[in-house]
Design a protein around this motif. Sequence first.
Motif, short mmCIF file in Angstrom:
data_model
loop_
_atom_site.label_atom_id
_atom_site.label_comp_id
_atom_site.label_asym_id
_atom_site.label_seq_id
_atom_site.Cartn_x
_atom_site.Cartn_y
_atom_site.Cartn_z
N ASP A 1 0.84 -1.20 0.00
CA ASP A 1 0.00 0.00 0.00
C ASP A 1 0.87 1.24 0.00
O ASP A 1 2.08 1.17 0.21
CB ASP A 1 -0.96 0.00 1.19
N HIS B 1 -3.86 2.40 -2.88
CA HIS B 1 -3.66 3.78 -2.45
C HIS B 1 -4.61 4.20 -1.33
O HIS B 1 -5.82 4.02 -1.43
CB HIS B 1 -3.82 4.72 -3.65
N PHE B 2 -4.03 4.80 -0.30
CA PHE B 2 -4.82 5.39 0.76
C PHE B 2 -5.46 6.69 0.27
O PHE B 2 -4.82 7.47 -0.43
CB PHE B 2 -3.95 5.72 1.97
N ILE C 1 -7.90 2.37 3.30
CA ILE C 1 -8.14 1.90 1.94
C ILE C 1 -9.48 1.17 1.95
O ILE C 1 -9.71 0.28 2.77
CB ILE C 1 -7.02 0.94 1.49
N THR D 1 -6.90 -0.77 8.24
CA THR D 1 -6.84 -1.18 6.84
C THR D 1 -6.55 -2.66 6.69
O THR D 1 -7.11 -3.33 5.81
CB THR D 1 -5.79 -0.34 6.09
#
Length: 296
Positions: A16, A35-36, A73, A104
């Motif tokens: 990530d 992707h955050f 995410i 996450t």
Amino acid sequence: MTPANGSEPRVALLTDSCCDLPVEFVTESGLEVLHFPYEMDGEQHLDDMGETLSHADFYDRMRSGSQPSTAQIPRPAFLEAFRKHAEAGTPVVYLGFSSGLSGTFDGAFLARREVLDEFPDAEIHLVDTLSASCAEGLVVYEAVRRWRDGWTAADIASWTESQRMRMNGYFTLDQLESLRRGGRIPDAAATAGAMLDIKPFLTLDTNGKLALKRAIRGRKKSVRALADIMEERGEELAGQTIGICHGGCPEDAEMLRTLVTDRLDVADVLMMQTGPVIGAHTGPGMLAVVFWGATR
């Protein structure tokens, strides 16, 4: 990347955007990055590792008063990634941001379970790195080396789980305001720290959480302390690529690199920039060194 043998499917290696690896390395290696999301100045962004909003601009905005916020995410992103590889019969390894700092990883776990209900024979390995930012990044960096050498998904996951407690990450902050805004320290402590020029010195504990190791007075002393702790806890440094990362303070990062390389014999230094996931909480001026060493 070369498969473990010619007849086996390729392994998909996922991580990530909190790994904060240089985007050039990510592109060249073939890593898949989830992707955050984050919000800044009323705008929604994806942490694309500085491509659309540079790290320098991100921290300049924070210095001007912007207060970014981050989110997990979303689970559908994991579902899409895992399902794609399950349909193709490709083994997956996901090396994730510390569960001690975000939920996450739980989302990844739930997505894996859902995909396995659809594809019972799918091979999906999830590894909680128990690290963040450049500490997570250095774990992923070493996993990529093994991935390129043709290790199987199971072997990559097993190696990461066995070695993750040897990843040492130490951080110092230039100011306490972002921690105060996030409710991590009281207002009075932030005010006193600013008046006394106190710089917190933090590390990652066995649960993958940030823990205050001590407080140091003065920026230069806190930077030297990062080199000191690496000399104290590092193991087999001569064969290592170590990591240095910063939040909008490239001059301090270069000073730390010089301190480290003048004092210690390391194979290479991977320079990284701390992205919005951690930067939103640590603010401009975060400086870190990460290396393999004594168990946490």
